[in-house]
Design an enzyme around this catalytic site. Structure first.
Site, PDB file in Angstrom:
ATOM      1  N   GLU A   1     -10.995 -23.666 -30.530  1.00  0.00           N
ATOM      2  CA  GLU A   1     -11.694 -22.462 -31.297  1.00  0.00           C
ATOM      3  C   GLU A   1     -10.912 -21.737 -32.369  1.00  0.00           C
ATOM      4  O   GLU A   1     -11.624 -21.683 -33.359  1.00  0.00           O
ATOM      5  CB  GLU A   1     -11.682 -21.082 -29.999  1.00  0.00           C
ATOM      6  CG  GLU A   1     -13.276 -21.575 -29.199  1.00  0.00           C
ATOM      7  CD  GLU A   1     -13.685 -21.343 -29.279  1.00  0.00           C
ATOM      8  OE1 GLU A   1     -13.977 -21.382 -30.696  1.00  0.00           O
ATOM      9  OE2 GLU A   1     -14.939 -22.003 -28.986  1.00  0.00           O
TER      10      GLU A   1
ATOM     11  N   THR B   1     -12.632 -23.762 -39.740  1.00  0.00           N
ATOM     12  CA  THR B   1     -13.199 -24.722 -40.915  1.00  0.00           C
ATOM     13  C   THR B   1     -14.290 -25.311 -40.054  1.00  0.00           C
ATOM     14  O   THR B   1     -15.114 -25.522 -39.200  1.00  0.00           O
ATOM     15  CB  THR B   1     -11.798 -25.865 -40.193  1.00  0.00           C
ATOM     16  OG1 THR B   1     -10.826 -24.695 -39.995  1.00  0.00           O
ATOM     17  CG2 THR B   1     -11.748 -27.326 -40.958  1.00  0.00           C
TER      18      THR B   1
ATOM     19  N   TYR C   1     -13.445 -12.865 -28.748  1.00  0.00           N
ATOM     20  CA  TYR C   1     -14.205 -13.476 -28.744  1.00  0.00           C
ATOM     21  C   TYR C   1     -13.393 -14.888 -28.366  1.00  0.00           C
ATOM     22  O   TYR C   1     -14.013 -15.158 -27.512  1.00  0.00           O
ATOM     23  CB  TYR C   1     -14.820 -13.938 -30.520  1.00  0.00           C
ATOM     24  CG  TYR C   1     -15.108 -15.042 -30.522  1.00  0.00           C
ATOM     25  CD1 TYR C   1     -16.864 -15.870 -29.979  1.00  0.00           C
ATOM     26  CD2 TYR C   1     -14.585 -16.967 -31.325  1.00  0.00           C
ATOM     27  CE1 TYR C   1     -16.661 -17.047 -30.451  1.00  0.00           C
ATOM     28  CE2 TYR C   1     -15.102 -17.873 -31.715  1.00  0.00           C
ATOM     29  CZ  TYR C   1     -16.272 -18.121 -30.734  1.00  0.00           C
ATOM     30  OH  TYR C   1     -16.597 -19.169 -30.637  1.00  0.00           O
TER      31      TYR C   1
ATOM     32  N   ASP D   1     -19.959 -15.797 -31.142  1.00  0.00           N
ATOM     33  CA  ASP D   1     -20.192 -16.173 -32.466  1.00  0.00           C
ATOM     34  C   ASP D   1     -21.273 -16.193 -33.005  1.00  0.00           C
ATOM     35  O   ASP D   1     -22.428 -15.935 -32.495  1.00  0.00           O
ATOM     36  CB  ASP D   1     -19.313 -17.953 -32.067  1.00  0.00           C
ATOM     37  CG  ASP D   1     -20.716 -19.002 -31.707  1.00  0.00           C
ATOM     38  OD1 ASP D   1     -21.593 -18.331 -31.425  1.00  0.00           O
ATOM     39  OD2 ASP D   1     -20.307 -19.880 -32.118  1.00  0.00           O
TER      40      ASP D   1
ATOM     41  N   CYS E   1     -36.780 -26.894 -30.461  1.00  0.00           N
ATOM     42  CA  CYS E   1     -36.349 -26.091 -29.918  1.00  0.00           C
ATOM     43  C   CYS E   1     -37.274 -26.132 -28.168  1.00  0.00           C
ATOM     44  O   CYS E   1     -38.205 -26.094 -28.177  1.00  0.00           O
ATOM     45  CB  CYS E   1     -36.456 -24.429 -30.221  1.00  0.00           C
ATOM     46  SG  CYS E   1     -35.862 -23.329 -29.564  1.00  0.00           S
TER      47      CYS E   1
END
Ligand code: SF4
Length: 349
Positions: free
Chosen positions: A32, A38, A115, A133, A197
């Protein structure tokens, strides 16, 4: 909403990411932190190197900070590496190297915010916590067609509450990772792949064909400043000029006194006026300043100044302007700023 299809989809299509094989608190934490700033492919590469060098919290806590930073080279935001190192020492010293399961305890560790604490607690310990997130925020906003801006705290609370209810009794680790994965692979910011989906039947944004308008961000409206100078050019008979606003601008079609707009708050002199105002062939006195007003519109501030020019004789007919008496003026619709101006310039009206 039923999330069984989502979980089944995740089990079939989830990416084979190295920390998913052994989701220990240490592995989840390191992944995390690396992924915070990144790209995924680069993150995976650095994660593998990091875990190989420092396979657990004890190895990291015993490391030399320079070695940690060297391994981090190229990833940027080096405070993340320093915090990881410092936090590893804290966990060894205060928790005997065992990560706490409690979110409040996790948040006491350097570099671990709400988070990351929720991610560690839910993914590594299956604690009932929602991970919100950017991916999850987008998916939930679209599933529930949330039209409030997602950059305000209240909306995030609403999104978390929806996610929490959706999670129900399902395993938090599975649910959270499935939501994050759906956002990363299918429900992308641009061109979501709705036809692939698993939640398409239940998605309110899809049903309203509004996928691309959700999530909503607050509009940061830049206020513009404008400087208006209005001239009450009054002749011996008590008549004055009015002009209609015809440009594609505010107050289109409404009437106002002759106007000069400047780019800044400047004082105009009589030489400037002849160029812009219908003053030729008439004898004028210097304009006298009457009043100033800051007029606030939704997106702009109008800095208005009102001047009076008394003409000796009668006004000339001039193209684009009408000459009206104070009585006739009432037949011409004016905007609110002009109404205010008339009340100041001609108090009896
Ligand atoms: Fe996102 Fe489309 Fe799925 Fe809705 S149907 S959750 S918009 S991918």
């Amino acid at each position: 909403m039923n999330v069984r299809k989502l979980l089944a989809w995740y089990l079939e299509y989830a990416r084979d990411l190295p920390w998913r094989k052994y989701p220990t608190p240490y592995n989840v934490w390191v992944s995390e932190i690396i992924l915070q700033q990144t790209q995924m492919s680069r993150g995976v590469e650095y994660y593998k190197k990091f875990i190989e060098e420092f396979p657990d919290v004890f190895a990291l806590s015993n490391a030399d900070e320079q070695d940690v930073l060297r391994l981090w080279q190229g990833l940027g935001y080096y405070s993340r590496a320093r915090n990881l190192h410092c936090a590893a020492k804290y966990i060894v010293q205060n928790h005997q190297g065992v990560f706490p399961e409690d979110i409040a305890e996790l948040k006491k560790i350097k570099g671990i915010g709400d988070y990351t604490a929720s991610a560690i607690a839910s993914i590594a310990f299956d604690s009932k916590a929602v991970v919100a997130d950017g991916n999850v925020i987008r998916v939930i906003s679209r599933l529930f067609y949330i039209q409030e801006p997602v950059d305000i705290v209240l909306t995030i609370k609403t999104i978390k509450a929806h996610a929490f209810l959706l999670m129900g009794d399902h395993r938090p680790s599975l649910f959270n990772q499935a939501m994050m994965e759906l956002g990363a692979l299918v429900c992308k910011p641009v061109n979501p792949a709705c036809s692939s989906c698993p939640m398409i039947d239940q998605c309110k944004a899809f049903a309203s064909d509004a996928q691309m308008t959700i999530p909503v961000k607050s509009k940061k409206i830049k206020r513009s400043e404008r400087y208006f100078h209005y001239f009450f050019i009054n002749d011996s008979a008590g008549s004055f000029y009015l002009k209609q606003r015809t440009n594609d601008d505010i107050w289109k079609q409404l009437w106002e006194l002759p106007l000069i707009e400047t780019e800044a708050e400047i004082k105009l002199d009589v030489g400037d006026l002849a160029e812009f105002l219908p003053l030729n062939k008439i004898t004028i006195a210097n304009p006298s300043f009457i009043a100033r007003k800051l007029h606030k519109l939704t997106h702009r501030d109008i800095h208005a100044s009102f001047y009076r020019i008394d003409v000796h004789g009668l006004l000339n007919e001039t193209e684009g302007f009408v000459i009206v008496t104070q009585e006739q003026r009432r037949a011409y619709p004016v905007h609110n700023l002009m109404k205010w101006g008339f009340e100041v310039i001609i108090p009896q009206y």
